[in-house]
Design a protein around this motif. Structure first.
Motif, PDB file in Angstrom:
ATOM      1  N   ALA A  34     -12.062  12.365  -2.606  1.00 49.33           N
ATOM      2  CA  ALA A  34     -10.862  12.975  -2.022  1.00 49.33           C
ATOM      3  C   ALA A  34      -9.615  12.269  -2.528  1.00 49.33           C
ATOM      4  O   ALA A  34      -8.637  12.913  -2.933  1.00 49.33           O
ATOM      5  CB  ALA A  34     -10.935  12.910  -0.501  1.00 49.33           C
ATOM      6  N   ALA A  35      -9.644  10.938  -2.521  1.00 46.78           N
ATOM      7  CA  ALA A  35      -8.477  10.166  -2.962  1.00 46.78           C
ATOM      8  C   ALA A  35      -8.193  10.415  -4.441  1.00 46.78           C
ATOM      9  O   ALA A  35      -7.037  10.533  -4.849  1.00 46.78           O
ATOM     10  CB  ALA A  35      -8.707   8.685  -2.696  1.00 46.78           C
ATOM     11  N   THR A  36      -9.246  10.530  -5.244  1.00 49.04           N
ATOM     12  CA  THR A  36      -9.064  10.777  -6.670  1.00 49.04           C
ATOM     13  C   THR A  36      -8.362  12.113  -6.894  1.00 49.04           C
ATOM     14  O   THR A  36      -7.461  12.222  -7.727  1.00 49.04           O
ATOM     15  CB  THR A  36     -10.435  10.802  -7.392  1.00 49.04           C
ATOM     16  N   GLU A  37      -8.776  13.113  -6.114  1.00 44.57           N
ATOM     17  CA  GLU A  37      -8.162  14.443  -6.255  1.00 44.57           C
ATOM     18  C   GLU A  37      -6.696  14.448  -5.850  1.00 44.57           C
ATOM     19  O   GLU A  37      -5.892  15.176  -6.424  1.00 44.57           O
ATOM     20  CB  GLU A  37      -8.897  15.459  -5.366  1.00 44.57           C
ATOM     21  N   GLU A  66     -11.007   3.405  -4.737  1.00 44.94           N
ATOM     22  CA  GLU A  66     -12.021   2.436  -4.282  1.00 44.94           C
ATOM     23  C   GLU A  66     -11.624   1.868  -2.924  1.00 44.94           C
ATOM     24  O   GLU A  66     -12.452   1.733  -2.025  1.00 44.94           O
ATOM     25  CB  GLU A  66     -12.167   1.265  -5.284  1.00 44.94           C
ATOM     26  N   ASP A  67     -10.336   1.549  -2.798  1.00 43.65           N
ATOM     27  CA  ASP A  67      -9.859   1.024  -1.518  1.00 43.65           C
ATOM     28  C   ASP A  67      -9.937   2.085  -0.424  1.00 43.65           C
ATOM     29  O   ASP A  67     -10.213   1.773   0.742  1.00 43.65           O
ATOM     30  CB  ASP A  67      -8.415   0.520  -1.653  1.00 43.65           C
ATOM     31  N   ALA A  68      -9.675   3.330  -0.811  1.00 46.90           N
ATOM     32  CA  ALA A  68      -9.771   4.417   0.170  1.00 46.90           C
ATOM     33  C   ALA A  68     -11.187   4.468   0.723  1.00 46.90           C
ATOM     34  O   ALA A  68     -11.400   4.611   1.933  1.00 46.90           O
ATOM     35  CB  ALA A  68      -9.404   5.755  -0.479  1.00 46.90           C
ATOM     36  N   GLU A  69     -12.157   4.314  -0.176  1.00 50.46           N
ATOM     37  CA  GLU A  69     -13.554   4.335   0.248  1.00 50.46           C
ATOM     38  C   GLU A  69     -13.859   3.161   1.183  1.00 50.46           C
ATOM     39  O   GLU A  69     -14.492   3.320   2.225  1.00 50.46           O
ATOM     40  CB  GLU A  69     -14.462   4.272  -0.980  1.00 50.46           C
ATOM     41  N   LYS A  70     -13.367   1.987   0.787  1.00 50.21           N
ATOM     42  CA  LYS A  70     -13.612   0.787   1.594  1.00 50.21           C
ATOM     43  C   LYS A  70     -13.033   0.948   3.006  1.00 50.21           C
ATOM     44  O   LYS A  70     -13.695   0.668   4.011  1.00 50.21           O
ATOM     45  CB  LYS A  70     -12.957  -0.423   0.908  1.00 50.21           C
ATOM     46  N   ILE A  71     -11.784   1.402   3.056  1.00 49.45           N
ATOM     47  CA  ILE A  71     -11.120   1.597   4.351  1.00 49.45           C
ATOM     48  C   ILE A  71     -11.850   2.658   5.179  1.00 49.45           C
ATOM     49  O   ILE A  71     -12.058   2.493   6.384  1.00 49.45           O
ATOM     50  CB  ILE A  71      -9.637   2.017   4.130  1.00 49.45           C
ATOM     51  N   ALA A  72     -12.269   3.737   4.508  1.00 49.86           N
ATOM     52  CA  ALA A  72     -12.982   4.810   5.215  1.00 49.86           C
ATOM     53  C   ALA A  72     -14.254   4.263   5.851  1.00 49.86           C
ATOM     54  O   ALA A  72     -14.599   4.579   6.988  1.00 49.86           O
ATOM     55  CB  ALA A  72     -13.308   5.947   4.258  1.00 49.86           C
TER      56      ALA A  72
END
Ligand code: GDP
Ligand code: MN
Length: 383
Positions: A34-37, A66-72
């Motif tokens: 999602a963040a990449t898009e 990557e950070d978006a994933e970590k935070i999620a």
């Protein structure tokens, strides 16, 4: 019924209010994609039904997917302000130059909508009202006409907007009023309404609450509203058109009308008994609602060993109570349980006799005296 930020924003979009590019994710595995898009830097926003998420740590700005994933991974499933975070809105990060406020809500004193604008946003409007009242303007709106363009313009002018900004802000206020009116909202609010460094105006947050009394006009939200009731029995109640509230005791109580139900609870307590719930079928009782209410209590008695007896109290002077007796019979036919059921059904003749006649051969103990019915219920509960 309060809507999630993302639901409010979907409505905003339909009404032409600009919103940030974004995607809702329910599992952390989707966050990176999602963040990449959306773009390199994104904002990860917890979707919970309360404000103040910024302060509570529910909103994070991240620099990479990557950070978006970590935070999620961190935030999903977490409890925030007493709410479990089940989904995240991942949005493009706005380059904020200015934060403003606009809202439409009901002015209870005058019984009409009121539109409120402020050049200070991103904080609670109540605080601005205390600290910088000159930065807020509001006016009552005639619900028959709705907000008129000149009213929206006048409001924003009062707090000092001019030119392009005045035009955009007024148009968005006009659209926000239409959201408010179309959805029978109690409140429709944009806080903050962001002005980006490129001068674009965009709704960075949404708060919309639909008046529960109007849910019958919004079937898509009515179903959602029911799904979101966490307590299984309360949810069953709403589905069946009755009001159920759980209590601690062992006598399951049901009556027609909140006042009668509350009084009954008081009397039971005063007489030394202990109610297990409050179930109000509402006024103008139908066979269907009676059946739903009784079924609910019978099912509850099956699943909850604390419940020793069920006490039904129906008093009606206008509509005939024999239909109500039929509702009781249908319920006990469908839900088999050994828990004793005591009913006090009072109404006008000849209907009361007919109700008694109908219940004569059932397993229900029928009383015509309220005192006796209550006394018997308490006696069984104490055995
Ligand atoms: P609330 O605290 O629950 O009302 O959540 P909001 O959506 O209003 O976000 C709180 C604050 O986070 C806002 O007032 C902004 O200052 C900040 N914020 C929200 N979205 C963005 C964004 O896209 N970019 C930046 N820089 N800040 C944001
Ligand atoms: Mn906000």
């Amino acid at each position: 019924m309060r809507l999630y930020e993302y639901e409010g924003k979907e409505i905003f979009k339909k009404f032409g209010i600009p919103i940030p590019k974004g995607r809702l994710v329910r599992i952390w595995e989707e966050a990176r994609q999602a963040a990449t898009e959306i773009g390199e830097e994104v904002v990860v926003k917890s979707q919970i039904l309360t404000g103040g998420r910024g302060k509570a740590g529910g909103i994070k700005i991240v620099k990479t997917p990557e950070d978006a994933e970590k935070i999620a991974q961190e935030i999903l499933g977490m409890e925030l302000e007493g709410y479990k975070v089940n989904s995240l809105l991942i949005e493009e990060k706005l380059d904020i130059a200015n934060e403003m406020y606009m809202g439409v809500t009901v002015d209870d004193e005058n019984g009409v909508p009121t539109a409120i604008v402020s050049t200070e946003g991103g904080v609670e409007i109540e605080e601005v009202a205390k600290r910088n009242p000159e930065k807020i303007a509001s006016r009552l709106i005639d619900p028959l006409y709705g907000i008129r363009s000149y009213e929206a313009i006048d409001l924003w002018r009062q707090v000092g907007l001019t030119g392009e900004t005045l035009t955009s802000a007024s148009r968005i206020l006009f659209q926000l009023y239409n959201v408010f009116a179309s959805y029978d909202a109690r409140i429709a609010e944009i806080n903050p309404l962001v002005i980006t460094s490129e001068g674009k105006m965009i709704a960075a947050d949404s708060r919309c609450e639909i008046d529960d009394n109007s849910l019958f006009r919004h079937p898509e939200f009515k179903d959602l509203h029911i799904q979101r009731i966490e307590n299984l029995w309360e949810r069953e109640g709403v589905k069946g058109g009755v009001n159920y509230v759980n209590l601690e005791g062992n006598i399951a109580v049901m009556a027609n009308g909140a006042g009668l139900t509350m009084s009954l609870l008081d009397i039971i307590k005063a007489a030394g008994g202990s109610p297990a719930c409050f179930l109000d079928t509402g006024g103008g009782l139908s066979k269907e609602r009676m059946k739903n209410g009784v079924s609910l209590l019978l099912k509850k008695a099956i699943s909850d060993a604390r419940i020793k007896v069920i006490l039904l109290m129906v008093r009606m002077m206008i509509s005939p109570p024999d239909a109500v007796a039929e509702g009781v019979i249908e319920a006990i036919k469908e839900v088999k349980v050994k828990t004793p059921v005591i009913a006090v059904i009072r109404g006008r003749e000849p209907y009361q006799k007919r109700a008694q006649e109908l219940l004569k051969d059932s397993e229900i103990s029928l009383y015509s005296s309220v005192e006796e019915g209550i006394r018997e219920a308490i006696k069984i509960a104490k055995e």
